[in-house]
Design a protein around this motif. Structure first.
Motif, PDB file in Angstrom:
ATOM      1  N   LEU A  58      -1.094   3.824  -1.998  1.00  0.00           N
ATOM      2  CA  LEU A  58      -3.211   3.701  -1.952  1.00  0.00           C
ATOM      3  C   LEU A  58      -3.508   3.660  -0.357  1.00  0.00           C
ATOM      4  O   LEU A  58      -3.386   3.578   0.681  1.00  0.00           O
ATOM      5  N   PHE A  73       0.628  -1.270   0.042  1.00  0.00           N
ATOM      6  CA  PHE A  73       0.156  -0.139   0.311  1.00  0.00           C
ATOM      7  C   PHE A  73       0.855   1.331  -0.369  1.00  0.00           C
ATOM      8  O   PHE A  73       0.587   2.398  -1.133  1.00  0.00           O
ATOM      9  N   ILE A 112      -4.057  -4.067  -5.160  1.00  0.00           N
ATOM     10  CA  ILE A 112      -3.373  -3.875  -4.968  1.00  0.00           C
ATOM     11  C   ILE A 112      -1.917  -3.437  -6.486  1.00  0.00           C
ATOM     12  O   ILE A 112      -1.899  -3.031  -7.365  1.00  0.00           O
ATOM     13  N   HIS A 155      -4.028   4.255  -8.382  1.00  0.00           N
ATOM     14  CA  HIS A 155      -4.756   5.667  -7.366  1.00  0.00           C
ATOM     15  C   HIS A 155      -5.862   5.023  -6.585  1.00  0.00           C
ATOM     16  O   HIS A 155      -6.981   4.481  -7.192  1.00  0.00           O
ATOM     17  N   ASP A 169     -11.747  -2.579  -5.375  1.00  0.00           N
ATOM     18  CA  ASP A 169     -10.345  -2.137  -6.030  1.00  0.00           C
ATOM     19  C   ASP A 169     -10.724  -0.712  -6.985  1.00  0.00           C
ATOM     20  O   ASP A 169     -11.931  -0.824  -7.373  1.00  0.00           O
ATOM     21  N   THR A 225      -4.441  -1.157  -9.395  1.00  0.00           N
ATOM     22  CA  THR A 225      -5.085  -0.514  -9.250  1.00  0.00           C
ATOM     23  C   THR A 225      -3.789   1.035  -8.976  1.00  0.00           C
ATOM     24  O   THR A 225      -2.574   0.497  -8.608  1.00  0.00           O
ATOM     25  N   LYS A 278       2.601   1.909  -3.600  1.00  0.00           N
ATOM     26  CA  LYS A 278       1.669   1.775  -4.768  1.00  0.00           C
ATOM     27  C   LYS A 278       0.950   3.806  -4.046  1.00  0.00           C
ATOM     28  O   LYS A 278       0.765   4.366  -4.999  1.00  0.00           O
TER      29      LYS A 278
END
Length: 187
Positions: free
Chosen positions: A55, A50, A87, A92, A112, A90, A53
């Motif tokens: 997120l 997380f 994750i 954002h 997601d 994705t 990225k």
């Protein structure tokens, strides 16, 4: 070399897990499991992903969830796989875990805001060695075994797993787990 070695080790472990499950040679532990605890452990295990990225994470679940009967470590494997896939696909936004009760089942959904999956590809995502999409360019790495293993684990627990998705609008991967000694009334 290290990265490729880790990838190959992961592939071998996935293949061994799948073979053990399908041949009936995997030892299953049966305990009463608090799903919120499994989700918390999965969140901790994927926290670095997380962060990497950028997120967000959200949990949408009541505090008073009933216990389920199952193998805590195998259920953790399913949730980690679903979160990791969310994750991967994705770029954002927020990934949400929603837990609800429907009749005598808990429904765990990983939601997601990723690239989504075309309707015609959705039945294929749970097949071994399958990665869907119309291009291999910029496709995240993977073996195509995680969802197949997850399906086997969920089915061994008496549940089912499915996906709802639309290209460009994200995906919702959900699985059900039966609630032991359930009266059939939803909360």
């Amino acid at each position: 070399i290290l990265s490729e070695g880790e990838r190959l080790t992961s592939l071998i472990n996935d293949l061994l897990d799948l073979e053990k499950i399908q041949s009936g040679n995997l030892t299953w532990r049966r305990d009463m499991v608090q799903v919120r605890e499994v989700i918390a452990r999965a969140e901790a295990a994927t926290a670095a992903l997380f962060t990497f990225k950028g997120l967000g994470w959200a949990l949408d679940a009541p505090n008073d969830l009933p216990l389920v009967s199952g193998d805590r470590d195998r259920l953790l494997q399913v949730v980690i796989n679903l979160i990791s896939n969310a994750i991967k696909f994705t770029s954002h936004g927020i990934i949400t875990c929603r837990i609800t009760q429907e009749q005598c089942y808990l429904i765990i959904s990983i939601i997601d805001q990723g690239i989504g999956i075309a309707k015609e590809d959705q039945p294929l995502v749970f097949e071994k060695f399958t990665q869907v999409g119309d291009t291999l360019i910029n496709k995240p790495k993977g073996t195509g075994l995680g969802l197949s293993i997850s399906k086997e684990i969920v089915e061994k627990h008496g549940g089912k797993i499915w996906v709802e998705s639309e290209p460009g609008k994200g995906s919702v991967f959900s699985f059900s787990l039966p609630i032991p000694d359930c009266s059939g009334y939803a909360i």
